[in-house]
Design an enzyme around this catalytic site. Structure first.
Site, PDB file in Angstrom:
ATOM      1  N   VAL A  73       0.845  -1.194   0.000  1.00  0.00           N
ATOM      2  CA  VAL A  73       0.000   0.000   0.000  1.00  0.00           C
ATOM      3  C   VAL A  73       0.878   1.240   0.000  1.00  0.00           C
ATOM      4  CG1 VAL A  73      -1.781   1.295   1.216  1.00  0.00           C
ATOM      5  CG2 VAL A  73      -1.829  -1.212   1.234  1.00  0.00           C
ATOM      6  N   CYS A  93     -15.952  -0.115   1.124  1.00  0.00           N
ATOM      7  CA  CYS A  93     -17.263  -0.648   1.498  1.00  0.00           C
ATOM      8  C   CYS A  93     -17.438  -0.874   2.995  1.00  0.00           C
ATOM      9  CB  CYS A  93     -17.520  -1.976   0.786  1.00  0.00           C
ATOM     10  SG  CYS A  93     -16.885  -2.085  -0.888  1.00  0.00           S
ATOM     11  N   HIS A 509     -45.947  -7.978   4.085  1.00  0.00           N
ATOM     12  CA  HIS A 509     -46.560  -6.748   4.595  1.00  0.00           C
ATOM     13  C   HIS A 509     -46.298  -6.577   6.087  1.00  0.00           C
ATOM     14  CE1 HIS A 509     -49.425  -3.455   4.405  1.00  0.00           C
ATOM     15  NE2 HIS A 509     -50.008  -3.916   5.512  1.00  0.00           N
TER      16      HIS A 509
END
EC number: 1.8.1.9
Length: 541
Positions: A73, A93, A509
């Site tokens: 990195v 994320c 529902h």
């Protein structure tokens, strides 16, 4: 493995999330490849330890290949570094969704909890505690990835790698440029991902601003923040910062969420404005200057303002600097530093492949990189003829009111098929839990302290092809839990679901998702698509 690049193909281009994906609509006869005798140090050398690189490396090892994976990195402009796992786990994320969750908690506490009977005194957010929680979880994931590579018999080197030729990789252990070593591999995969872009033409931007590479590990709370950009990253970051209680302004060049369905994009922006996020439309920074512990931002409209933090989220470029691709004459899009690869992940160099965000015309999503990497490994080491299908890839944006999408936007469908061949079914409605607290005011209704004029929070939308019996080619949902709602719908779209299949399905529902089983108003009808009564996304009689 890879076809002649000059051979003409006829691919159907399906832009599943308006992020320029391919659809491999034909089965190509692939050249079979088996691991040869050990003439190379490794059968497979992978550069990049993100989701795509790790998945491909482990899949190859599972089929008997000798695999080496490099990961290193390079620090951000502000010196931020992280462990193995790539953008998604470390600066994408995972921390994004955790901070979104923290912000959502704050919104509930501030806006809704009192009406539901909760009492809080001196409600205050602790930024440092949030960062500690997020970073602790990320480190646990870094560790699990290291052990996963080891158990999969993938050799891992923390080294800065570059290509010397089509089968040779040189590297510097832990980035130490004083000692160069080399290895050879029959096949090489580049899966280095992308990094955020900060413009060169804004004075002080590179020195004083941060990006999404930095925000999730920021040691000091961001305070008053300017977010520059209209991407989903810009809106997600500005959304959770606002929900955590910070003063947030977003500087936008033109439209938000370019490439996504614009009716949904506008709805997301409107909700954010209602929650207190300020937008500077068509106004961008021209100069950043350090003023004690603040940053003075001079804008294109000649105004200026002081901020504690400036975050750029104007786009990302392929992380290929230092890979030495130019010496191999590898085809690269110089405008975004992305490697040009075909639907088989092949570059113009037969032994070198590219998957994930670093590849041109591929949706920048971790699951896409994982799937493409695994499929590539199976073709290379298992004699598979499997091809990555980039059609109908779902995505979700974690803004204060979330947005999930799969397939074509309304605009893209009109462009490809013509407006007369497309029917759009839709409904706007209020989420049940929100509407119970923030009721719209009515003249004759009994008033109470929770009355609030709010726009309809949710939108359900299906884009259909008329000449295919209203086959659904676009699914769009703005509302809570968008990722959870969208995931199952993506499978339906891949199986060529039609509007009548939705009509014949019984909804659960009361949920927001059941709204898709009750869509009867079309845009072409000119009728109002605002729900009249009901319980969230459903009917109550």
């Amino acid at each position: 493995m890879c076809k002649d690049k000059n051979e003409k193909k006829n691919y159907e281009h399906v832009n599943a999330n308006e992020k320029n994906g391919y659809l491999a609509s034909e089965k190509n006869e692939l050249t079979k490849n088996k691991v040869e005798e050990h003439t190379y140090d490794y059968d497979y050398v992978v550069i990049g330890g993100g989701p795509g690189g790790m998945a491909s490396a482990k899949e190859a090892a599972a089929h008997g290949a000798r695999v080496l994976l490099f990961d290193y990195v390079k620090p951000s402009s502000q010196g931020t570094k992280w462990g193995i796992g790539g953008t998604c786990v470390n600066v994408g994320c995972v921390p994004k969704k955790l901070m979104h969750y923290a912000g959502h908690m704050g919104s509930i506490f501030k806006l809704d909890s009192k009406a539901y009977g909760w009492k809080f005194d001196n409600l205050k957010h602790d930024w440092k505690k949030l960062v500690t929680t997020v970073q602790s979880h990320i480190r646990s994931l870094n560790f699990s990835y290291m052990t996963g590579l080891r158990s999969s018999k993938v050799k891992y080197i923390n080294g800065l790698a570059k290509l010397k030729d089509k089968n040779t990789v040189s590297y510097y252990l832990k980035g130490d440029l004083s000692k160069e070593e080399t290895v050879t591999g029959k096949y090489i995969l580049i899966a280095t991902g992308c990094r955020p872009h900060i413009p060169d033409d804004v004075e002080g931007a590179k020195e004083l601003s941060i990006t999404s590479d930095d925000i999730f590990s920021l040691k000091k709370d961001p305070g008053k923040t300017l977010v520059v950009g209209a991407s989903y990253v810009a809106l997600e970051c500005s959304g959770f910062l606002n929900s955590l209680g910070y003063d947030v302004t977003v500087a936008v060049r033109s439209i938000v969420l370019r490439g996504f369905d614009q009716q949904c994009a506008v709805k997301v922006k409107l909700y954010m404005e209602e929650q207190g996020v300020m937008f500077k439309n068509g106004i961008l920074p021209k100069k950043l200057t350090k003023m004690d512990d603040k940053i003075l931002v001079e804008f294109s409209d000649k105004t200026s303002e002081l901020y504690d933090t400036v975050l750029y989220a104007i786009g990302r470029k392929g992380d290929i600097d230092g890979l030495n691709l130019e010496s191999l004459n590898m085809n690269v899009n110089k405008s975004n530093n992305k490697i040009i690869a075909d639907h088989l992940s092949c570059t113009n160099i037969p032994s070198i492949f590219a998957v994930g965000d670093v590849a041109e015309n591929v949706p920048e999503l971790a699951p896409v990189a994982i799937k493409a990497g695994e499929i590539l490994a199976r073709r290379l080491f298992k004699d598979s003829d499997e091809i990555m299908d980039y059609s109908y890839i779902p995505t979700s944006i974690y803004t204060p009111i979330e947005y999930g999408a799969c397939g074509y936007s309304e605009e893209k469908a009109y462009e490809l098929y013509g407006k007369s061949n497309v029917e759009v079914f839709l409904q706007e409605f209020n989420n049940l839990e929100i509407s119970a607290v923030h009721r719209q005011k009515h003249i004759r209704a009994q008033k109470d302290e929770y009355d609030l004029d709010v726009s309809s929070t949710c939108l359900a939308k299906l884009v259909c092809l008329k000449n295919e019996d209203n086959r659904v080619i676009g699914f769009h949902y703005v509302g809570p839990n968008a990722g959870e709602v969208t995931q199952g719908m993506a499978l339906a779209l891949r199986l060529k679901v039609k509007k009548k299949d939705f009509d014949n399905c019984i909804g659960i529902h009361p949920t927001d998702a059941e709204s898709f089983m009750n869509l009867f108003v079309t845009i072409s009808s000119g009728l109002s698509y605002a729900a009249k009564g009901g319980c969230g996304g459903g009917k109550c009689g």
